[in-house]
Motif scaffolding. Structure first.
Motif, PDB file in Angstrom:
ATOM      1  N   VAL A  20     -27.967  -0.035 -11.931  1.00 44.20           N
ATOM      2  CA  VAL A  20     -27.300   0.263 -10.662  1.00 44.20           C
ATOM      3  C   VAL A  20     -26.682   1.655 -10.685  1.00 44.20           C
ATOM      4  O   VAL A  20     -26.693   2.375  -9.686  1.00 44.20           O
ATOM      5  N   VAL A  21     -26.166   2.062 -11.845  1.00 44.83           N
ATOM      6  CA  VAL A  21     -25.610   3.414 -11.956  1.00 44.83           C
ATOM      7  C   VAL A  21     -26.705   4.459 -11.785  1.00 44.83           C
ATOM      8  O   VAL A  21     -26.520   5.476 -11.097  1.00 44.83           O
ATOM      9  N   LEU A  22     -27.852   4.241 -12.408  1.00 43.04           N
ATOM     10  CA  LEU A  22     -28.971   5.172 -12.211  1.00 43.04           C
ATOM     11  C   LEU A  22     -29.415   5.198 -10.757  1.00 43.04           C
ATOM     12  O   LEU A  22     -29.770   6.257 -10.224  1.00 43.04           O
ATOM     13  N   LEU A  23     -29.379   4.048 -10.101  1.00 42.11           N
ATOM     14  CA  LEU A  23     -29.698   3.996  -8.675  1.00 42.11           C
ATOM     15  C   LEU A  23     -28.660   4.785  -7.873  1.00 42.11           C
ATOM     16  O   LEU A  23     -29.005   5.523  -6.943  1.00 42.11           O
ATOM     17  N   LEU A  24     -27.401   4.641  -8.252  1.00 49.02           N
ATOM     18  CA  LEU A  24     -26.331   5.352  -7.557  1.00 49.02           C
ATOM     19  C   LEU A  24     -26.489   6.858  -7.696  1.00 49.02           C
ATOM     20  O   LEU A  24     -26.185   7.614  -6.763  1.00 49.02           O
ATOM     21  N   LEU A  25     -26.966   7.314  -8.853  1.00 44.30           N
ATOM     22  CA  LEU A  25     -27.169   8.740  -9.070  1.00 44.30           C
ATOM     23  C   LEU A  25     -28.461   9.239  -8.439  1.00 44.30           C
ATOM     24  O   LEU A  25     -28.542  10.389  -7.981  1.00 44.30           O
ATOM     25  N   GLY A  26     -29.482   8.385  -8.412  1.00 41.57           N
ATOM     26  CA  GLY A  26     -30.776   8.820  -7.900  1.00 41.57           C
ATOM     27  C   GLY A  26     -30.934   8.732  -6.396  1.00 41.57           C
ATOM     28  O   GLY A  26     -31.664   9.534  -5.789  1.00 41.57           O
ATOM     29  N   LEU A  27     -30.252   7.756  -5.781  1.00 42.50           N
ATOM     30  CA  LEU A  27     -30.399   7.577  -4.331  1.00 42.50           C
ATOM     31  C   LEU A  27     -30.024   8.818  -3.526  1.00 42.50           C
ATOM     32  O   LEU A  27     -30.772   9.205  -2.615  1.00 42.50           O
ATOM     33  N   PRO A  40     -33.405  14.722  10.198  1.00 45.53           N
ATOM     34  CA  PRO A  40     -32.837  13.738  11.132  1.00 45.53           C
ATOM     35  C   PRO A  40     -32.052  14.416  12.247  1.00 45.53           C
ATOM     36  O   PRO A  40     -31.321  15.385  12.023  1.00 45.53           O
ATOM     37  N   LEU A  41     -32.189  13.866  13.462  1.00 44.05           N
ATOM     38  CA  LEU A  41     -31.539  14.437  14.635  1.00 44.05           C
ATOM     39  C   LEU A  41     -30.404  13.581  15.158  1.00 44.05           C
ATOM     40  O   LEU A  41     -29.717  13.980  16.098  1.00 44.05           O
ATOM     41  N   ARG A  42     -30.202  12.404  14.608  1.00 45.41           N
ATOM     42  CA  ARG A  42     -29.152  11.503  15.076  1.00 45.41           C
ATOM     43  C   ARG A  42     -28.255  11.083  13.913  1.00 45.41           C
ATOM     44  O   ARG A  42     -28.731  10.661  12.861  1.00 45.41           O
ATOM     45  N   GLY A  43     -26.953  11.170  14.136  1.00 45.47           N
ATOM     46  CA  GLY A  43     -26.011  10.811  13.090  1.00 45.47           C
ATOM     47  C   GLY A  43     -26.053   9.340  12.737  1.00 45.47           C
ATOM     48  O   GLY A  43     -25.781   8.966  11.594  1.00 45.47           O
ATOM     49  N   GLY A  44     -26.386   8.477  13.701  1.00 48.76           N
ATOM     50  CA  GLY A  44     -26.443   7.050  13.432  1.00 48.76           C
ATOM     51  C   GLY A  44     -27.484   6.699  12.393  1.00 48.76           C
ATOM     52  O   GLY A  44     -27.266   5.835  11.534  1.00 48.76           O
ATOM     53  N   VAL A  45     -28.637   7.365  12.460  1.00 49.92           N
ATOM     54  CA  VAL A  45     -29.699   7.123  11.477  1.00 49.92           C
ATOM     55  C   VAL A  45     -29.237   7.542  10.090  1.00 49.92           C
ATOM     56  O   VAL A  45     -29.422   6.828   9.093  1.00 49.92           O
ATOM     57  N   VAL A  46     -28.603   8.712  10.014  1.00 51.37           N
ATOM     58  CA  VAL A  46     -28.115   9.214   8.726  1.00 51.37           C
ATOM     59  C   VAL A  46     -27.055   8.283   8.156  1.00 51.37           C
ATOM     60  O   VAL A  46     -27.044   7.971   6.958  1.00 51.37           O
ATOM     61  N   ALA A  47     -26.147   7.800   9.008  1.00 62.94           N
ATOM     62  CA  ALA A  47     -25.092   6.909   8.554  1.00 62.94           C
ATOM     63  C   ALA A  47     -25.667   5.606   8.005  1.00 62.94           C
ATOM     64  O   ALA A  47     -25.203   5.087   6.981  1.00 62.94           O
ATOM     65  N   SER A  48     -26.687   5.071   8.676  1.00 58.55           N
ATOM     66  CA  SER A  48     -27.295   3.820   8.225  1.00 58.55           C
ATOM     67  C   SER A  48     -27.901   3.971   6.841  1.00 58.55           C
ATOM     68  O   SER A  48     -27.729   3.111   5.967  1.00 58.55           O
ATOM     69  N   VAL A  49     -28.608   5.070   6.615  1.00 61.62           N
ATOM     70  CA  VAL A  49     -29.229   5.303   5.314  1.00 61.62           C
ATOM     71  C   VAL A  49     -28.178   5.582   4.247  1.00 61.62           C
ATOM     72  O   VAL A  49     -28.309   5.162   3.095  1.00 61.62           O
ATOM     73  N   SER A  50     -27.109   6.278   4.636  1.00 67.42           N
ATOM     74  CA  SER A  50     -26.057   6.633   3.672  1.00 67.42           C
ATOM     75  C   SER A  50     -25.267   5.421   3.203  1.00 67.42           C
ATOM     76  O   SER A  50     -24.505   5.516   2.234  1.00 67.42           O
ATOM     77  N   LEU A  51     -25.433   4.279   3.862  1.00 67.86           N
ATOM     78  CA  LEU A  51     -24.748   3.066   3.429  1.00 67.86           C
ATOM     79  C   LEU A  51     -25.307   2.525   2.110  1.00 67.86           C
ATOM     80  O   LEU A  51     -24.633   1.774   1.415  1.00 67.86           O
ATOM     81  N   LEU A  52     -26.541   2.917   1.749  1.00 69.45           N
ATOM     82  CA  LEU A  52     -27.164   2.364   0.548  1.00 69.45           C
ATOM     83  C   LEU A  52     -26.380   2.688  -0.725  1.00 69.45           C
ATOM     84  O   LEU A  52     -26.088   1.787  -1.522  1.00 69.45           O
ATOM     85  N   PRO A  53     -26.013   3.953  -0.971  1.00 68.86           N
ATOM     86  CA  PRO A  53     -25.182   4.211  -2.162  1.00 68.86           C
ATOM     87  C   PRO A  53     -23.830   3.510  -2.098  1.00 68.86           C
ATOM     88  O   PRO A  53     -23.298   3.094  -3.132  1.00 68.86           O
ATOM     89  N   LEU A  54     -23.283   3.356  -0.885  1.00 73.27           N
ATOM     90  CA  LEU A  54     -22.005   2.661  -0.739  1.00 73.27           C
ATOM     91  C   LEU A  54     -22.138   1.197  -1.145  1.00 73.27           C
ATOM     92  O   LEU A  54     -21.235   0.623  -1.770  1.00 73.27           O
ATOM     93  N   LEU A  55     -23.268   0.580  -0.828  1.00 77.03           N
ATOM     94  CA  LEU A  55     -23.506  -0.805  -1.227  1.00 77.03           C
ATOM     95  C   LEU A  55     -23.623  -0.926  -2.746  1.00 77.03           C
ATOM     96  O   LEU A  55     -23.141  -1.897  -3.340  1.00 77.03           O
ATOM     97  N   ALA A  56     -24.265   0.063  -3.374  1.00 80.74           N
ATOM     98  CA  ALA A  56     -24.360   0.052  -4.841  1.00 80.74           C
ATOM     99  C   ALA A  56     -22.974   0.154  -5.471  1.00 80.74           C
ATOM    100  O   ALA A  56     -22.663  -0.529  -6.459  1.00 80.74           O
ATOM    101  N   THR A  57     -22.111   0.993  -4.889  1.00 83.64           N
ATOM    102  CA  THR A  57     -20.745   1.115  -5.394  1.00 83.64           C
ATOM    103  C   THR A  57     -19.976  -0.189  -5.204  1.00 83.64           C
ATOM    104  O   THR A  57     -19.176  -0.588  -6.074  1.00 83.64           O
ATOM    105  N   ALA A  58     -20.190  -0.853  -4.076  1.00 81.94           N
ATOM    106  CA  ALA A  58     -19.526  -2.141  -3.830  1.00 81.94           C
ATOM    107  C   ALA A  58     -19.957  -3.176  -4.877  1.00 81.94           C
ATOM    108  O   ALA A  58     -19.139  -3.999  -5.326  1.00 81.94           O
ATOM    109  N   TRP A  59     -21.219  -3.162  -5.278  1.00 82.35           N
ATOM    110  CA  TRP A  59     -21.697  -4.096  -6.319  1.00 82.35           C
ATOM    111  C   TRP A  59     -21.001  -3.805  -7.644  1.00 82.35           C
ATOM    112  O   TRP A  59     -20.598  -4.742  -8.359  1.00 82.35           O
ATOM    113  N   LEU A  60     -20.843  -2.514  -7.973  1.00 80.25           N
ATOM    114  CA  LEU A  60     -20.136  -2.145  -9.197  1.00 80.25           C
ATOM    115  C   LEU A  60     -18.674  -2.601  -9.140  1.00 80.25           C
ATOM    116  O   LEU A  60     -18.115  -3.054 -10.149  1.00 80.25           O
TER     117      LEU A  60
END
Length: 497
Positions: A20-27, A40-60
């Motif tokens: 998970v740490v390697l995923l957190l660094l690689g994502l 990307p032209l819309r902030g909503g799309v970027v925000a949705s994708v940026s949630l992935l590292p946040l989910l990895a941190t929540a698992w840690l």
């Protein structure tokens, strides 16, 4: 001292932690490359994708809250990289992911309005941003000097690249100056690492803590390490590069740099002092003196600044001075004083990061709305742009240290620590800094409430950009009401003294 930093874990890391740490660094790196490709032209799309590292941190966070501090060694060929996760690490990881999500969601709208795809830098923003986030995460996790050096260099190069993105002459001059000083800081840091390796034959922090012996070699090494890190952190009097860099940088870049990048150098410096020279009280007072000068000089320069972004940049110099007070309050004091100062220091860092990011984004919105860079050009902004000004004001509440903000709680803890230690000079510093912060904030508001203002050449700005600044400002304010959560996070995982 080592226990505060999570360097003395007594059990092996739980299964899946390394992956998970390697995923957190690689994502972030992967998402940065995808951002450069798809633009990307819309902030909503970027925000949705940026949630992935946040989910990895929540698992840690879930793992550490259940099983305690995690420490392990990652073998990369002949090298052994030492990593650890404790409460402090998790707090900084969560802060990094949250601020990156906000800045990344802000960026598409900013590029459309301010840059309008005229600059090729729009494509480079995303991979550089991903590299910066990955390197920051590596710094928070690292438990040896080699990994810290790698993270520090990657972060510095990404930060310089981001500062150069505007492409005009002022940005290039400021960016190259930043690069030169960053390289000087890196050279000093590397020389200090070399002295420690030559003297004691190891680079892991836990091992060095038991191996190093007081003497000229250690003091020279610490002087080099500290000088390099304080230069990168823009600590007074090594701060002169900061304001010119932010004056020409893109707004989302300034927000992340002031909120996180300079904090990473402070984090490494404080960590090394606590591990290698935990009894150097006289030297710690000298650093506290630098913090005093930073609070006063940065506040005065922010009060006198003619440009909006210069006000916020000089404010960063001043606010960093409060963090430097951690050295005399943590080193050479009683465990009870150190415990209070430990909590106040990291809460101040988090509060300042949220408030400063919000303030830079709100200031950027005001500049885009009005087309004015000068503080005097904000005349009448209170009527025409109330939401941007509200975001700036709420962030300023935490910056000044008014209740119920997180900035107030952090300064209260630092004040308590100074009183308990009998360190009266730091009480005066906190009082003077608060007054100066109020002075430069109220000066900006004084111009914005002038009624006989000329008509602005208004520019349309997406409402989401105002919303992101407001959410960050509210986070800095409301965190003071739930400050027990981040403080409890430190003690829950063995991160507190």
């Amino acid at each position: 001292m080592i226990e505060r930093l999570g360097l003395m874990a007594t059990q092996p890391a739980q299964p899946g932690i390394s992956a998970v740490v390697l995923l957190l660094l690689g994502l972030p790196l992967l998402l940065g490359v995808l951002g450069a490709w798809f633009r990307p032209l819309r902030g909503g799309v970027v925000a949705s994708v940026s949630l992935l590292p946040l989910l990895a941190t929540a698992w840690l966070l879930l793992k550490v809250s259940t099983h305690g501090v995690q420490a392990w060694t990652l073998d990369v060929g002949p090298l052994a990289l030492h990593l650890r996760i404790n409460g402090l690490t998790l707090l900084l990881l969560l802060l990094t992911q949250a601020l990156t999500l906000a800045s990344a969601a802000y960026a598409p709208g900013y590029l459309r309005v301010a840059v309008k795809e005229r600059s090729a830098g729009g494509a480079w923003l995303w991979p550089l941003l991903g590299t910066m986030v990955a390197s920051l995460s590596l710094i928070w996790l690292a438990a040896d000097l080699l990994t810290l050096y790698v993270g520090l260099e990657l972060m510095g190069l990404a930060a310089v690249g981001l500062m150069l993105l505007p492409g005009h002459v002022e940005a290039l001059a400021a960016g190259m100056r930043y690069l030169l000083l960053a390289l000087v800081g890196s050279l000093a840091f590397l020389l200090g690492v070399a002295l420690l390796l030559g003297g004691w034959g190891r680079l892991d922090l836990a091992g060095l803590a038991t191996a190093v012996e007081p003497g000229p070699l250690l003091w020279v090494a610490m002087a080099l390490l500290s000088a390099g890190l304080l230069l990168k952190a823009a600590a007074f009097p090594l701060h002169t590069w900061l304001a010119p860099v932010h004056a020409s940088a893109w707004t989302p870049v300034s927000a992340l740099h002031a909120a996180l990048v300079i904090k990473a150098s402070f984090f490494i410096a404080l960590q090394l002092w606590l591990v290698l020279v935990p009894d150097a009280a006289v030297a710690a007072w000298l650093v506290g003196g630098m913090g005093t000068a930073a609070v006063v000089w940065g506040g005065l320069m922010a009060w006198r600044a003619a440009k909006i972004k210069d006000v916020v940049a000089w404010s960063t110099v001043s606010q960093l001075g409060y963090l430097l007070l951690a050295f005399p309050l943590l080193i050479g004091t009683t465990p009870a004083v150190a415990a209070i100062a430990w909590e106040g220091t990291w809460l101040q860092l988090v509060a300042h990061a949220l408030a400063k990011a919000a303030m830079f984004l709100a200031a950027g919105n005001l500049i885009l709305f009005t087309g004015e860079w000068r503080v005097e050009g904000l005349a009448g902004a209170s009527r025409r742009f109330p939401l941007a000004l509200l975001s700036f004001g709420i962030a300023a509440i935490s910056l000044v240290g008014l209740p119920p903000s997180a900035g107030f709680t952090a300064k209260w803890l630092l004040l308590h620590a100074a009183l308990a230690a009998g360190h009266w000079p730091w009480l005066l510093v906190l009082a003077v800094g608060t007054l100066l912060s109020a002075a430069y904030v109220f000066r900006l508001f004084r111009f914005s409430f002038i009624e006989d203002a000329p008509h602005f050449g208004l520019r349309r700005v997406p409402g989401g950009m105002d919303l992101i600044a407001l959410l960050l400002a509210l986070a800095a304010l409301l965190l003071g009401l739930v400050a027990q959560w981040p403080l409890g996070l430190l003690s829950m995982t063995g991160g507190a003294p």
